[in-house]
Every structure is written in C-alpha cells, then in structure tokens.
Design a protein around this motif. Structure first.
Motif, PDB file in Angstrom:
ATOM      1  N   THR A  56     -25.665 -12.508 -41.923  1.00  0.00           N
ATOM      2  CA  THR A  56     -24.459 -13.263 -41.580  1.00  0.00           C
ATOM      3  C   THR A  56     -23.309 -12.796 -42.457  1.00  0.00           C
ATOM      4  O   THR A  56     -23.478 -12.585 -43.660  1.00  0.00           O
ATOM      5  N   ARG A  57     -22.142 -12.639 -41.832  1.00  0.00           N
ATOM      6  CA  ARG A  57     -20.944 -12.315 -42.603  1.00  0.00           C
ATOM      7  C   ARG A  57     -20.343 -13.621 -43.102  1.00  0.00           C
ATOM      8  O   ARG A  57     -20.102 -14.556 -42.330  1.00  0.00           O
ATOM      9  N   LEU A  58     -20.139 -13.689 -44.413  1.00  0.00           N
ATOM     10  CA  LEU A  58     -19.706 -14.935 -45.034  1.00  0.00           C
ATOM     11  C   LEU A  58     -18.207 -14.937 -45.287  1.00  0.00           C
ATOM     12  O   LEU A  58     -17.631 -13.950 -45.786  1.00  0.00           O
ATOM     13  N   GLU A  59     -17.595 -16.069 -44.998  1.00  0.00           N
ATOM     14  CA  GLU A  59     -16.174 -16.285 -45.305  1.00  0.00           C
ATOM     15  C   GLU A  59     -15.970 -17.750 -45.665  1.00  0.00           C
ATOM     16  O   GLU A  59     -16.789 -18.615 -45.321  1.00  0.00           O
ATOM     17  N   GLY A  60     -14.901 -18.030 -46.358  1.00  0.00           N
ATOM     18  CA  GLY A  60     -14.517 -19.407 -46.643  1.00  0.00           C
ATOM     19  C   GLY A  60     -15.594 -20.192 -47.363  1.00  0.00           C
ATOM     20  O   GLY A  60     -16.173 -19.744 -48.364  1.00  0.00           O
ATOM     21  N   GLU A  61     -15.898 -21.382 -46.849  1.00  0.00           N
ATOM     22  CA  GLU A  61     -16.833 -22.282 -47.505  1.00  0.00           C
ATOM     23  C   GLU A  61     -18.253 -21.706 -47.533  1.00  0.00           C
ATOM     24  O   GLU A  61     -19.006 -21.952 -48.475  1.00  0.00           O
ATOM     25  N   GLN A  62     -18.608 -20.950 -46.473  1.00  0.00           N
ATOM     26  CA  GLN A  62     -19.942 -20.339 -46.470  1.00  0.00           C
ATOM     27  C   GLN A  62     -20.107 -19.379 -47.652  1.00  0.00           C
ATOM     28  O   GLN A  62     -21.149 -19.345 -48.304  1.00  0.00           O
ATOM     29  N   ARG A  63     -19.054 -18.626 -47.906  1.00  0.00           N
ATOM     30  CA  ARG A  63     -19.142 -17.680 -49.018  1.00  0.00           C
ATOM     31  C   ARG A  63     -19.175 -18.429 -50.352  1.00  0.00           C
ATOM     32  O   ARG A  63     -19.917 -18.048 -51.270  1.00  0.00           O
ATOM     33  N   GLU A  64     -18.388 -19.477 -50.470  1.00  0.00           N
ATOM     34  CA  GLU A  64     -18.386 -20.270 -51.705  1.00  0.00           C
ATOM     35  C   GLU A  64     -19.779 -20.850 -51.955  1.00  0.00           C
ATOM     36  O   GLU A  64     -20.277 -20.843 -53.092  1.00  0.00           O
ATOM     37  N   ALA A  65     -20.439 -21.325 -50.876  1.00  0.00           N
ATOM     38  CA  ALA A  65     -21.770 -21.906 -51.031  1.00  0.00           C
ATOM     39  C   ALA A  65     -22.776 -20.841 -51.475  1.00  0.00           C
ATOM     40  O   ALA A  65     -23.638 -21.103 -52.335  1.00  0.00           O
ATOM     41  N   GLU A  66     -22.686 -19.616 -50.917  1.00  0.00           N
ATOM     42  CA  GLU A  66     -23.605 -18.541 -51.307  1.00  0.00           C
ATOM     43  C   GLU A  66     -23.361 -18.141 -52.760  1.00  0.00           C
ATOM     44  O   GLU A  66     -24.307 -17.895 -53.520  1.00  0.00           O
ATOM     45  N   MET A  67     -22.090 -18.088 -53.155  1.00  0.00           N
ATOM     46  CA  MET A  67     -21.770 -17.763 -54.540  1.00  0.00           C
ATOM     47  C   MET A  67     -22.323 -18.832 -55.486  1.00  0.00           C
ATOM     48  O   MET A  67     -22.864 -18.518 -56.558  1.00  0.00           O
ATOM     49  N   ALA A  68     -22.229 -20.083 -55.087  1.00  0.00           N
ATOM     50  CA  ALA A  68     -22.768 -21.179 -55.908  1.00  0.00           C
ATOM     51  C   ALA A  68     -24.283 -21.037 -56.024  1.00  0.00           C
ATOM     52  O   ALA A  68     -24.865 -21.266 -57.103  1.00  0.00           O
ATOM     53  N   ARG A  69     -24.926 -20.679 -54.918  1.00  0.00           N
ATOM     54  CA  ARG A  69     -26.383 -20.489 -54.969  1.00  0.00           C
ATOM     55  C   ARG A  69     -26.754 -19.360 -55.926  1.00  0.00           C
ATOM     56  O   ARG A  69     -27.724 -19.467 -56.702  1.00  0.00           O
ATOM     57  N   LEU A  70     -25.985 -18.276 -55.896  1.00  0.00           N
ATOM     58  CA  LEU A  70     -26.264 -17.159 -56.797  1.00  0.00           C
ATOM     59  C   LEU A  70     -26.090 -17.576 -58.253  1.00  0.00           C
ATOM     60  O   LEU A  70     -26.816 -17.105 -59.142  1.00  0.00           O
TER      61      LEU A  70
END
Length: 562
Positions: free
Chosen positions: A523-537
């Motif tokens: 999945t290509r991440l943008e916006g809140e999805q990307r923020e959530a993935e960064m938080a998970r990392l």
C-alpha cells in the motif's frame, strides 16, 4: 529508473503492485510481512539466480514484471535491440518492459522489451541500471577487491583509461612470457620433433610418392597377378569383335547388314544403314583397344609384377607410419616450414626475450601511471567520505583509502585498503577488521554518496542499510539517502522511521491472515496512514499520541530536507 513493479506468487506476496518512480522510496512493514521479497523480486528482474523455494506456497509459479524508464539511445537500448526487444517511446525517455517467471519445477523464463530473452540479458541490463546493497554487500565491502573497485569507480575516466592501458600491456607481456616459457621448457621435445621430422622428410623425398600412386599400384598388381585369365577374356572379346582368321565376327556381320540396307532406296533404311556403319566403326575401335591391352599384357611379365610389389611395399611402410599416402604428402608440403620454425628456436627465443623486455618496460610505465592516478583519487575519496561520515553521526571518524604496492595482477600492482579511525588518536584499521555493522553500513552509504558524484547510477536499492544504527545516526542515513535521490532513484527497505521520514514515496508491505493462508499486499501511504506507520516503526503502536507526535516531527523534518 524503475517506474512500477508487479509481484505475483513470490514468498508471502500474492499479488502486489509497487508504484516507485523518481526520488526516494521507502519500503516498510512488520517483520515477516515480505519486505525482502521486494528486493528478491527486483533481483529476479535483474537476472539473479532463480530459486523455486521462493514461490508462494500453493502457487504454480511466481512472476515479476517491471516498467523501466530508460534513455531511448545508449547502452541499455543497444542491449534490448540485440536481444530482439523494443522500447516504447515515452516523451524524452522510453519505457522498457521486463518480466521474469519462475515455475515450481525450477524453470525460469524472462522477457525483455516484449521478446523472450535469457537471464544473462537481464544481468547485462542490471549492470547499466541499478546497484543493489544489502547486508551481504556490506560484508563484501570488507574484501580487498571490493575496496579497490570502489576506489576505481570513484576515480572515473582517469582510472578507467589508465587501467585499460595497463591491462592491454599486461596481456601482451603475459603472451610473450608464456611463449618463451613454452619454448624453453620444451626445448628437448622440440629438438626430438625436429630430428624426427627431418628423417621423415628425407624418407618421403627419397621415395617421391605421387598423389593416388598407391591406388594405381594396387590396380596394376591385381591385373598382373591375373594376367592369363585377363588375356583369355580379352582375346575372346577381340575375336568376337574382329577375327583375323576368317571366323564370323561382329565387324563382318555389321558390314553385311549395312551393305544389304544400302541397296534399298528407302530413306528410312538408309538412315539405319548409317547407324550400323557407326556401330562398325565403334566395334573396330574397341577391337583395337583390346589389341593394345593384350600387347601390354604380353610385354608385362613376372619381373614387372615384382617391381610393382616392391614399390607397393615401400609405399606401404610410408602409409603405416603416417596413416595414409595423403597424410605423408601433407607432411611433405608443410614439414619444411615446421622444421624451419623448430630449427629457429634459439634465435626465436632471443627475439621474443627482447620483445618481452620491451613489453615489460611498457607494463612498468603503465603500472606506475595507474598507481599515480589511484593514489590521487584515494586522497580525494578519503577527504570526501570522511566529510560524509561526519554528517552521518560519526563526527570524529576519519576514513583513509590507502594505495600500497601489491602483487601484480590484471588489476594492477596496487593493494587498496579502506581504513577507518572511529575517533581521534585511534589507529586506522581496515573496515574488514575494525568496523562494526552499523559503522560499515554508514561507510558503505558514504562511499556510494561520494561515488555518485563521479559515477552516477540510475537506481540504488538498499536492503536494510540502516541495520545496527538508530537515533541521530539513522536520521543522517535518511538525510543522505534523500540527498542521493536528487541524482538517482533510491529504493530502501527499512525498519527505521528516522530513515523512512525522508522518503517522498512510502510503501508499506502489509500482512494479512484469514486463519488458513497468510498473504501480503503493498500500500502507498499518505497522510494519516503514513503517520500511523511511522508511529508503529517508532513504538510498535499506531495510535499512541506520543508516537504520532514524534512521527509528525520526523515527517516534517524529512519534508523540509527533501
């Protein structure tokens, strides 16, 4: 650059499309989600060895397809054209479609530009399109050959020209040296060959055989051995054609038939009479030939048969020695040149030695020139990589590319060592011995960033180049990857938010499990999805306020830099 890649049935990935494009693409995901399959798939497109064990469980095959944006002319276009493929025009660039399919039985098929092609063509394209770095590549940096290659890449055209000149002279000197060695080490064998050849030529000259003589002698001997039977057969035949004793013969019968027809006034019978006359002339000619044959037999006798057998015996010895009379005659035709060559060994060694001395002097000069340009490049590389290391959270580190005398080879006479002093006062040690995994990752990245200035590569792929580092060092790795992405496409598989924050394209490999089958998608991440993935990392949590705040800070930092 590679614009898009589609993976089917590879590892845990069932079917995934990766939109890549220019700049810096970060690929993240949970452990076991299949991030490495992205690099594996790309490797298959680039001619890597196909392993059927990578096929998804239950699938009959795995396939990878990619769209590359390439120059419409140049080395890549030439490779595609030679393979029978075609490029699709796309503005100022061209699109290259590449695919690879791997069956469960281990068979692999590839296509380049719409045409089937061997995996070797993919490997040739890889040399022009991409540099892949994984943890195994970091280990390769520990080898002396990899360190020398890094310096040579940095040195660019100057080292490439000097190295090509050296290799040409090295090859010529080795050829001469091998020839001299062969002559000197086999002197006794060659002298024996010359003596034998001289003896063979003398024997052939004495016998003076003629082409086909053995066949003629065999026929003559057969005739002489059966002369009485042959005489009787020939005599009967001659008498039948033309008898001198008044007996009925062919000639008389033909003459009578001709005269009978000539008395007729019928034109058709006259024509037949002329044909009979021709037969009479032919019969007379054959009778004369048989008379000559009989005369020859009468002149021949036991003494001629003995002479023929003696000649056959002499030629038989020659044939047994050489295999055939033609082979003996071939030695006669070529042996003189070979004997002259063998007899010239002494003078030839002298001439070759003089030529080898001259070639050695030229090689010495080329080796010295190569060492000179390598040494100059090593100074520049040391300074540039040291500066990069300071920016990669190694502020006290010093890197030295050292060129020293080494064993002579096709690569020159230089040993190249990349030495690292991690802090002031520390003795510089080879990265093969003194660098940790994290330090080695940063050294490798720093070298690639520096080399990209002189030897640009269209696409870099980094598989967890950030292994063994974190914190500020990870931020600087991300920063440098973004810097590298200004001139090249960069694809990095990472588990660090500090690195992913600097990407302008963030892809997430997501694993799902329905209880029976595990599958992953991209999945290509943008916006809140990307923020959530960064938080998970960062924390392992996607909804932690603290982690989300930190994620937004990193993304803000990354966007400001990129």
């Amino acid at each position: 650059m590679i614009d898009e890649m589609r993976i089917r049935g590879l590892g845990v990935i069932d079917d995934a499309v990766l939109p890549l494009g220019a700049g810096f693409t970060a690929v993240t995901g949970e452990t076991g989600a299949g991030k490495t399959m992205v690099v594996t798939g790309l490797g298959l497109l680039l001619g890597a060895r196909a392993d059927s064990s990578a096929i998804r469980a239950g699938a009959a095959q795995a396939s990878v397809a990619g769209v590359w944006m390439v120059p419409p002319q140049g080395p890549v276009a030439d490779i595609v054209t030679d393979a029978g493929g075609e490029l699709e025009p796309a503005g100022d660039a061209a699109e290259l479609y590449v695919s690879r399919t791997l069956s469960a039985e281990g068979r692999s098929r590839a296509s380049v530009g719409g045409r089937p092609a061997p995996a070797g063509v993919l490997a040739s394209l890889a040399e022009e399109l991409v540099v892949v770095h994984g943890q195994s590549d970091q280990l390769r940096l520990r080898s002396a050959a990899a360190q020398r290659d890094a310096l040579d890449r940095f040195g660019g055209e100057a080292i490439a020209t000097a190295l090509a000149s050296y290799r040409e002279r090295f090859s010529r000197w080795r050829e001469l040296d091998a020839e001299i060695t062969e002559l000197t080490e086999n002197r006794d064998r060659r002298a024996a060959e010359a003596a034998l050849l001289r003896e063979q030529l003398a024997e052939i000259e004495q016998l003076d055989p003629q082409p086909g003589e053995d066949v003629e002698l065999n026929e003559r001997a057969e005739r002489l051995a059966n002369s009485e039977e042959l005489r009787l057969s020939a005599s009967v035949a001659r008498s039948a054609l033309s008898s001198e004793e008044g007996d009925p013969d062919v000639a008389a019968l033909l003459a009578e038939a001709r005269r009978s027809l000539e008395r007729s006034a019928d034109p058709q019978l006259t024509e037949i009479a002329e044909a009979i006359a021709d037969l009479g002339y032919r019969a007379a000619d054959l009778a004369q030939q048989l008379s000559g044959y009989l005369a020859d037999l009468d002149e021949s006798g036991p003494h001629e048969l003995a002479a023929v057998e003696e000649r056959r015996a002499a030629l038989g010895g020659l044939i047994r020695q050489h295999g055939s009379l033609d082979d003996a005659l071939r030695i006669w035709q070529t042996g003189a040149l070979r004997l002259a060559e063998l007899d010239d060994d002494g003078d030839r060694i002298e001439r070759l030695t003089a030529e080898a001395d001259s070639a050695r002097a030229a090689l010495d000069a080329a080796a010295a020139a190569l060492t000179e340009v390598r040494t100059a490049a090593a100074v520049r590389l040391s300074a540039a990589v040291t500066e990069e290391l300071h920016a990669l959270a190694m502020p006290d580190a010093t890197l030295e590319a050292r060129v020293s005398p080494g064993q002579e080879s096709a690569h020159g006479r230089d040993d190249v060592a990349i030495l690292l002093a991690p802090h002031p006062g520390a003795e510089p040690r080879s990265v093969s011995k003194g660098a940790s995994g994290g330090e080695l990752s940063r050294v490798m990245l720093a070298i690639e960033v520096v080399i990209a200035g002189t030897d640009p590569v269209p696409t870099f792929v980094f598989d967890e180049v950030d292994a063994g580092i974190g914190g500020a060092a990870a931020i600087e790795v991300g920063r440098r990857l973004a810097q590298l992405a200004r001139t090249s496409q960069v694809i990095a598989v990472t588990h660090l938010a500090q690195v992913a924050a600097f990407a302008n394209n963030h892809l997430s490999v997501v694993k799902s499990n329905d209880g029976a089958v595990t599958a992953s998608s991209v999945t290509r991440l943008e916006g809140e999805q990307r923020e959530a993935e960064m938080a998970r990392l960062l924390s392992g949590l996607t909804d932690s306020d603290a982690a989300l705040t930190h994620a937004r800070e990193l993304l803000s930092l990354g966007s400001a830099i990129s």
